[in-house]
Each structure stands twice: as C-alpha cells, then as structure tokens.
Design a protein around this motif. Structure first.
Motif, PDB file in Angstrom:
ATOM      1  N   ALA A  20       0.842  -1.206   0.000  1.00 33.02           N
ATOM      2  CA  ALA A  20       0.000   0.000   0.000  1.00 33.02           C
ATOM      3  C   ALA A  20       0.873   1.250   0.000  1.00 33.02           C
ATOM      4  O   ALA A  20       0.567   2.245   0.641  1.00 33.02           O
ATOM      5  N   THR A  21       1.987   1.170  -0.749  1.00 30.71           N
ATOM      6  CA  THR A  21       2.822   2.360  -0.892  1.00 30.71           C
ATOM      7  C   THR A  21       2.083   3.339  -1.804  1.00 30.71           C
ATOM      8  O   THR A  21       1.146   2.948  -2.509  1.00 30.71           O
ATOM      9  N   ASN A  22       2.504   4.598  -1.800  1.00 26.99           N
ATOM     10  CA  ASN A  22       1.821   5.613  -2.602  1.00 26.99           C
ATOM     11  C   ASN A  22       1.868   5.253  -4.084  1.00 26.99           C
ATOM     12  O   ASN A  22       2.720   4.468  -4.516  1.00 26.99           O
ATOM     13  N   THR A  23       0.956   5.865  -4.858  1.00 25.64           N
ATOM     14  CA  THR A  23       0.893   5.518  -6.279  1.00 25.64           C
ATOM     15  C   THR A  23       1.763   6.452  -7.126  1.00 25.64           C
ATOM     16  O   THR A  23       1.568   6.572  -8.321  1.00 25.64           O
ATOM     17  N   ASN A  24       2.713   7.120  -6.493  1.00 22.17           N
ATOM     18  CA  ASN A  24       3.642   7.949  -7.278  1.00 22.17           C
ATOM     19  C   ASN A  24       4.853   7.107  -7.694  1.00 22.17           C
ATOM     20  O   ASN A  24       4.927   5.918  -7.383  1.00 22.17           O
ATOM     21  N   LEU A  25       5.817   7.724  -8.363  1.00 25.20           N
ATOM     22  CA  LEU A  25       6.969   6.992  -8.904  1.00 25.20           C
ATOM     23  C   LEU A  25       7.728   6.236  -7.814  1.00 25.20           C
ATOM     24  O   LEU A  25       8.029   5.042  -7.955  1.00 25.20           O
ATOM     25  N   GLU A  26       7.998   6.914  -6.688  1.00 24.03           N
ATOM     26  CA  GLU A  26       8.765   6.289  -5.603  1.00 24.03           C
ATOM     27  C   GLU A  26       7.994   5.106  -5.008  1.00 24.03           C
ATOM     28  O   GLU A  26       8.567   4.049  -4.738  1.00 24.03           O
ATOM     29  N   GLY A  27       6.673   5.298  -4.822  1.00 23.52           N
ATOM     30  CA  GLY A  27       5.838   4.243  -4.259  1.00 23.52           C
ATOM     31  C   GLY A  27       5.791   3.021  -5.160  1.00 23.52           C
ATOM     32  O   GLY A  27       5.846   1.881  -4.704  1.00 23.52           O
ATOM     33  N   GLU A  28       5.708   3.263  -6.478  1.00 20.65           N
ATOM     34  CA  GLU A  28       5.649   2.165  -7.452  1.00 20.65           C
ATOM     35  C   GLU A  28       6.982   1.419  -7.498  1.00 20.65           C
ATOM     36  O   GLU A  28       7.018   0.193  -7.551  1.00 20.65           O
ATOM     37  N   GLN A  29       8.078   2.181  -7.458  1.00 23.07           N
ATOM     38  CA  GLN A  29       9.411   1.562  -7.483  1.00 23.07           C
ATOM     39  C   GLN A  29       9.591   0.671  -6.258  1.00 23.07           C
ATOM     40  O   GLN A  29      10.112  -0.440  -6.345  1.00 23.07           O
ATOM     41  N   THR A  30       9.124   1.174  -5.109  1.00 21.29           N
ATOM     42  CA  THR A  30       9.252   0.430  -3.855  1.00 21.29           C
ATOM     43  C   THR A  30       8.413  -0.840  -3.898  1.00 21.29           C
ATOM     44  O   THR A  30       8.862  -1.917  -3.482  1.00 21.29           O
ATOM     45  N   ALA A  31       7.186  -0.724  -4.438  1.00 21.84           N
ATOM     46  CA  ALA A  31       6.291  -1.880  -4.533  1.00 21.84           C
ATOM     47  C   ALA A  31       6.920  -2.943  -5.427  1.00 21.84           C
ATOM     48  O   ALA A  31       6.921  -4.134  -5.104  1.00 21.84           O
ATOM     49  N   MET A  32       7.499  -2.504  -6.546  1.00 24.80           N
ATOM     50  CA  MET A  32       8.142  -3.429  -7.490  1.00 24.80           C
ATOM     51  C   MET A  32       9.306  -4.149  -6.817  1.00 24.80           C
ATOM     52  O   MET A  32       9.435  -5.376  -6.906  1.00 24.80           O
ATOM     53  N   TYR A  33      10.117  -3.394  -6.115  1.00 27.89           N
ATOM     54  CA  TYR A  33      11.285  -3.964  -5.435  1.00 27.89           C
ATOM     55  C   TYR A  33      10.845  -5.006  -4.406  1.00 27.89           C
ATOM     56  O   TYR A  33      11.386  -6.111  -4.343  1.00 27.89           O
ATOM     57  N   LEU A  34       9.837  -4.655  -3.603  1.00 23.68           N
ATOM     58  CA  LEU A  34       9.370  -5.561  -2.546  1.00 23.68           C
ATOM     59  C   LEU A  34       8.751  -6.820  -3.142  1.00 23.68           C
ATOM     60  O   LEU A  34       8.947  -7.922  -2.634  1.00 23.68           O
ATOM     61  N   SER A  35       8.021  -6.641  -4.229  1.00 26.26           N
ATOM     62  CA  SER A  35       7.378  -7.777  -4.876  1.00 26.26           C
ATOM     63  C   SER A  35       8.423  -8.790  -5.340  1.00 26.26           C
ATOM     64  O   SER A  35       8.273 -10.003  -5.139  1.00 26.26           O
ATOM     65  N   GLN A  36       9.508  -8.277  -5.943  1.00 27.20           N
ATOM     66  CA  GLN A  36      10.571  -9.167  -6.433  1.00 27.20           C
ATOM     67  C   GLN A  36      11.294  -9.871  -5.290  1.00 27.20           C
ATOM     68  O   GLN A  36      11.815 -10.966  -5.436  1.00 27.20           O
ATOM     69  N   LEU A  37      11.288  -9.204  -4.135  1.00 26.25           N
ATOM     70  CA  LEU A  37      11.981  -9.740  -2.968  1.00 26.25           C
ATOM     71  C   LEU A  37      11.125 -10.788  -2.243  1.00 26.25           C
ATOM     72  O   LEU A  37      11.632 -11.795  -1.749  1.00 26.25           O
ATOM     73  N   ILE A  38       9.803 -10.536  -2.187  1.00 29.09           N
ATOM     74  CA  ILE A  38       8.923 -11.347  -1.343  1.00 29.09           C
ATOM     75  C   ILE A  38       8.279 -12.524  -2.078  1.00 29.09           C
ATOM     76  O   ILE A  38       8.106 -13.596  -1.500  1.00 29.09           O
ATOM     77  N   THR A  39       7.935 -12.328  -3.366  1.00 28.51           N
ATOM     78  CA  THR A  39       7.281 -13.405  -4.109  1.00 28.51           C
ATOM     79  C   THR A  39       8.051 -14.729  -4.054  1.00 28.51           C
ATOM     80  O   THR A  39       7.442 -15.786  -3.830  1.00 28.51           O
ATOM     81  N   PRO A  40       9.408 -14.701  -4.210  1.00 25.39           N
ATOM     82  CA  PRO A  40      10.156 -15.981  -4.144  1.00 25.39           C
ATOM     83  C   PRO A  40      10.040 -16.678  -2.790  1.00 25.39           C
ATOM     84  O   PRO A  40      10.360 -17.867  -2.682  1.00 25.39           O
ATOM     85  N   LEU A  41       9.585 -15.975  -1.757  1.00 25.43           N
ATOM     86  CA  LEU A  41       9.452 -16.601  -0.434  1.00 25.43           C
ATOM     87  C   LEU A  41       8.178 -17.436  -0.334  1.00 25.43           C
ATOM     88  O   LEU A  41       7.889 -18.048   0.691  1.00 25.43           O
ATOM     89  N   GLY A  42       7.382 -17.419  -1.425  1.00 27.13           N
ATOM     90  CA  GLY A  42       6.152 -18.203  -1.426  1.00 27.13           C
ATOM     91  C   GLY A  42       5.006 -17.492  -0.728  1.00 27.13           C
ATOM     92  O   GLY A  42       4.012 -18.117  -0.354  1.00 27.13           O
ATOM     93  N   ILE A  43       5.146 -16.170  -0.549  1.00 26.12           N
ATOM     94  CA  ILE A  43       4.078 -15.393   0.093  1.00 26.12           C
ATOM     95  C   ILE A  43       3.341 -14.622  -1.003  1.00 26.12           C
ATOM     96  O   ILE A  43       3.967 -14.076  -1.920  1.00 26.12           O
ATOM     97  N   LYS A  44       2.005 -14.613  -0.918  1.00 24.90           N
ATOM     98  CA  LYS A  44       1.195 -13.899  -1.911  1.00 24.90           C
ATOM     99  C   LYS A  44       1.433 -12.397  -1.754  1.00 24.90           C
ATOM    100  O   LYS A  44       1.350 -11.869  -0.643  1.00 24.90           O
TER     101      LYS A  44
END
Ligand SMILES: [Zn+2]
Length: 203
Positions: free
Chosen positions: A147-171
């Motif tokens: 639920a990071t902001n929908t601006n550039l920084e928020g989107e970049q952060t969401a992308m980074y976290l997604s790449q980090l967390i998805t491999p852990l098997g968490i939705k």
C-alpha cells in the motif's frame, strides 16, 4: 523552496520563523498564527508548548511495525483479534490512520518510513525493509499487501518488494488502481481506499 521570513532575533520573528518551517505553512500563515498566539491567554500558549514537548517525549516508534506509539509494541501489534496472516506495507504512520479509518482491513501493518528514490539518494537499506523481511520469517504471514503511494517512488518500492517477497512463497498484492496516479494514501477518501483494498490484485 519555501520563501523564508525576514530573519530577526525578536520573539515574534523567531516563532513565525519556526511555524514557517512546518509543512503547508507559508510566511503569511506563520505570521497570522504568531499574532494569534500573542492575543491568547498565557495558559493556552503554555498548553500548546507542553503538548509539543510531550509529543516528542512520549511518542516513539513501535519496534515491531514502525507505527508511532506511546506503548511498545503498539496497540495494533498487541491486538490478538487481528488477522496475523496479512501484513499491509505503508510508507508513513499516517497511512495506517487512513486505512484504519475505512474499517475494512484487520491484518497487521509495517511502516517503511519512506520509499525507494534513487534521485533523492534513498535506497532499499534506508527504509525498514530488513525489519520487514525479519517479520516474514515466522511463516504465519500468507499475504503482503503493498500500500505504498501511487507515485513513482511508491511504485518503485512496490516493485522492489514484490521481487523480494514473491520468491518466499508469500502472496503479494497491490492496492487496486482506483487510486489515481500520484496519490498519497493519507489524503485518499474512505470510499476510494475501501475499493482499493477490496480490489487489490496479485502483484
Ligand atoms: Zn506496532
């Protein structure tokens, strides 16, 4: 940059200068508040000064989620009625207030205290990502809601976290696109925010 008041050493200029540093308060408003305070009874001014000091002395960050709190862990982290399988990632503590106000989310939170922004020199190690990964290790958390902001920084952060967390098997889910691009979560209205939580999608 903000236009600063003419510097002066007198009490009026000093206080107005301090107000002028606050977000959303320009030189004119700073002056108006200062002259207003000159007119109020001394007791009222003292209450304001004490409230300011007490804010800095009593309020700290929850060592679990990073929310602002007077007790540690904070009341949300202590609430055993909440859904421990969900954790919602926000940039600032104010974002928790906005999401709690909708009354629709009952999981836990994690406050990053910022967003990844290479242009401002803020990297992944400058926000509370390490602490987040530590919390994901217990195997209880099944869904991470970005639920990071929908601006550039928020989107970049969401992308980074997604790449980090998805491999852990968490939705990993992201709030729905009902939020217009550039929106800061804390200013979103309840209806939009509720729709965004309900319509969250796998990220
Ligand atoms: Zn907490």
């Amino acid at each position: 940059m903000k236009q600063n008041l003419t510097p002066g050493n007198d009490a009026i200029s000093q206080l107005a200068g301090e107000f002028n540093k606050l977000p959303g308060i320009g030189p004119k408003s700073a002056q108006r508040i200062t002259y207003h305070l000159l007119r109020v009874p001394e007791e009222e001014a003292r209450l304001l000064a004490e409230a300011l000091l007490s804010l800095k002395q009593k309020v700290h960050l929850c060592t679990t989620c990073g929310n602002v709190t007077e007790t540690d862990p904070c009341p949300i982290c202590c609430n055993t009625m909440r859904d421990a399988s969900q954790i919602c990632i926000v940039e600032q503590p104010q974002d928790i207030l906005a999401l709690e106000h909708t009354g629709i989310y009952h999981g836990f939170y994690h406050v990053l205290h910022g967003a990844i922004s290479p242009t401002d020199g803020v990297g992944a190690s400058d926000i509370r990502i390490r602490e987040l990964l530590g919390r994901l290790e217990n195997g209880v958390i099944k869904e991470v809601i970005l639920a990071t902001n929908t601006n550039l920084e928020g989107e970049q952060t969401a992308m980074y976290l997604s790449q980090l967390i998805t491999p852990l098997g968490i939705k990993v889910t992201r709030l729905a696109r009902g939020l217009p691009f550039g929106t800061e979560l804390e200013y979103a209205d309840d209806v939009t925010l509720t729709r965004a939580i309900e319509g969250r999608q796998v990220f």
